[in-house]
Design a protein around this motif. Structure first.
Motif, PDB file in Angstrom:
ATOM      1  N   LYS A   1       0.845  -1.196   0.000  1.00  0.00           N
ATOM      2  CA  LYS A   1       0.000   0.000   0.000  1.00  0.00           C
ATOM      3  C   LYS A   1       0.881   1.248   0.000  1.00  0.00           C
ATOM      4  O   LYS A   1       1.879   1.318   0.707  1.00  0.00           O
ATOM      5  CB  LYS A   1      -0.913  -0.007   1.209  1.00  0.00           C
TER       6      LYS A   1
ATOM      7  N   SER B   1      -2.265   5.437  -6.152  1.00  0.00           N
ATOM      8  CA  SER B   1      -2.332   4.259  -7.029  1.00  0.00           C
ATOM      9  C   SER B   1      -0.973   4.035  -7.695  1.00  0.00           C
ATOM     10  O   SER B   1      -0.147   4.943  -7.788  1.00  0.00           O
ATOM     11  CB  SER B   1      -3.418   4.442  -8.088  1.00  0.00           C
ATOM     12  N   THR B   2      -0.790   2.813  -8.144  1.00  0.00           N
ATOM     13  CA  THR B   2       0.427   2.489  -8.897  1.00  0.00           C
ATOM     14  C   THR B   2       0.139   2.663 -10.379  1.00  0.00           C
ATOM     15  O   THR B   2      -1.009   2.574 -10.812  1.00  0.00           O
ATOM     16  CB  THR B   2       0.896   1.048  -8.619  1.00  0.00           C
TER      17      THR B   2
ATOM     18  N   SER C   1      -0.401   1.950 -14.117  1.00  0.00           N
ATOM     19  CA  SER C   1      -0.867   0.828 -14.932  1.00  0.00           C
ATOM     20  C   SER C   1      -1.188   1.368 -16.324  1.00  0.00           C
ATOM     21  O   SER C   1      -1.085   2.572 -16.567  1.00  0.00           O
ATOM     22  CB  SER C   1      -2.112   0.182 -14.313  1.00  0.00           C
TER      23      SER C   1
ATOM     24  N   THR D   1      -3.786   4.175 -16.148  1.00  0.00           N
ATOM     25  CA  THR D   1      -3.545   5.392 -15.378  1.00  0.00           C
ATOM     26  C   THR D   1      -3.562   6.607 -16.298  1.00  0.00           C
ATOM     27  O   THR D   1      -2.760   6.688 -17.231  1.00  0.00           O
ATOM     28  CB  THR D   1      -2.186   5.322 -14.645  1.00  0.00           C
TER      29      THR D   1
ATOM     30  N   ALA E   1       0.720   9.178  -9.611  1.00  0.00           N
ATOM     31  CA  ALA E   1       0.789   7.748  -9.323  1.00  0.00           C
ATOM     32  C   ALA E   1       2.237   7.376  -9.046  1.00  0.00           C
ATOM     33  O   ALA E   1       3.155   8.145  -9.317  1.00  0.00           O
ATOM     34  CB  ALA E   1       0.237   6.943 -10.492  1.00  0.00           C
TER      35      ALA E   1
END
Length: 185
Positions: free
Chosen positions: A102, A116-117, A119, A122, A128
């Motif tokens: 997280k 958020s990561t 991707s 995104t 991110a």
């Protein structure tokens, strides 16, 4: 001719012998592969200063670094405003499920907001985090260090070479205390 036939019959291996040979080899491979099982890493929480943009580093195994922090069974990496965390913890190698990792943006008052990561989905204008892998760098104050690199920001910020520092540049520019690295090598 009969002598050759007799030799052929003697050298001929019965089918069940091939089966048992294959079965034994299969058991050996299964047994040996169970000895090399990859360990599972601990769940992890990354706390990143609100508004931080650019490269982030975690330097592991530093005797004078930040002591280990946990929330429940999760490791906590509280990244300082410099973007370089030097910690006493090891590198937490192994596999992990994405739900156990997280990332949070942390305000001055301590309020956390999920990050958020990166991707495929995104949006370019969304802040991110792009997580890199473990690496070694050195010499840093005479030592080779194990570190993990991240990049945070919008797409243009994550690719802006002025905001992306190598670990060497980050330590120099952010004026990271040399004493944190003492005793590492």
């Amino acid at each position: 001719m009969t002598l050759q036939l007799v030799e052929y019959e003697i050298n001929k291996v019965p089918l069940y012998a091939h089966f048992f040979k294959t079965l034994i080899i299969g058991f050996m491979i299964t047994f040996l592969s169970s000895c090399t099982e990859v360990q599972k890493s601990e769940p992890t929480i990354y706390l990143i200063p609100e508004g931080y943009i650019g490269s982030l580093y975690i330097v592991f195994n530093a005797p004078n670094g930040e002591p280990p922090k946990y929330e429940g069974d999760s490791r906590v990496y509280d990244i300082p405003p410099s973007g370089v965390l030097v910690t006493q913890m090891d590198a937490n190698e192994g596999w992990s499920e994405s739900s156990e990792i997280k990332y949070f943006s942390v305000s001055q008052s301590g309020k956390r907001a999920p990050i958020s990561t990166v991707s495929e989905d995104t949006p370019d204008n969304t802040r991110a985090i792009y997580s890199g892998g473990l690496g070694e760098a050195g010499p840093i104050f005479g030592c080779t260090v194990i570190n993990k690199k991240f990049t945070i920001g919008t797409k243009s910020q994550r690719t802006d070479l002025h905001k992306l520092l190598t670990i060497f540049e980050a330590i120099k520019v952010k004026n990271i205390d040399k004493k944190l690295f003492e005793g590492m090598c």
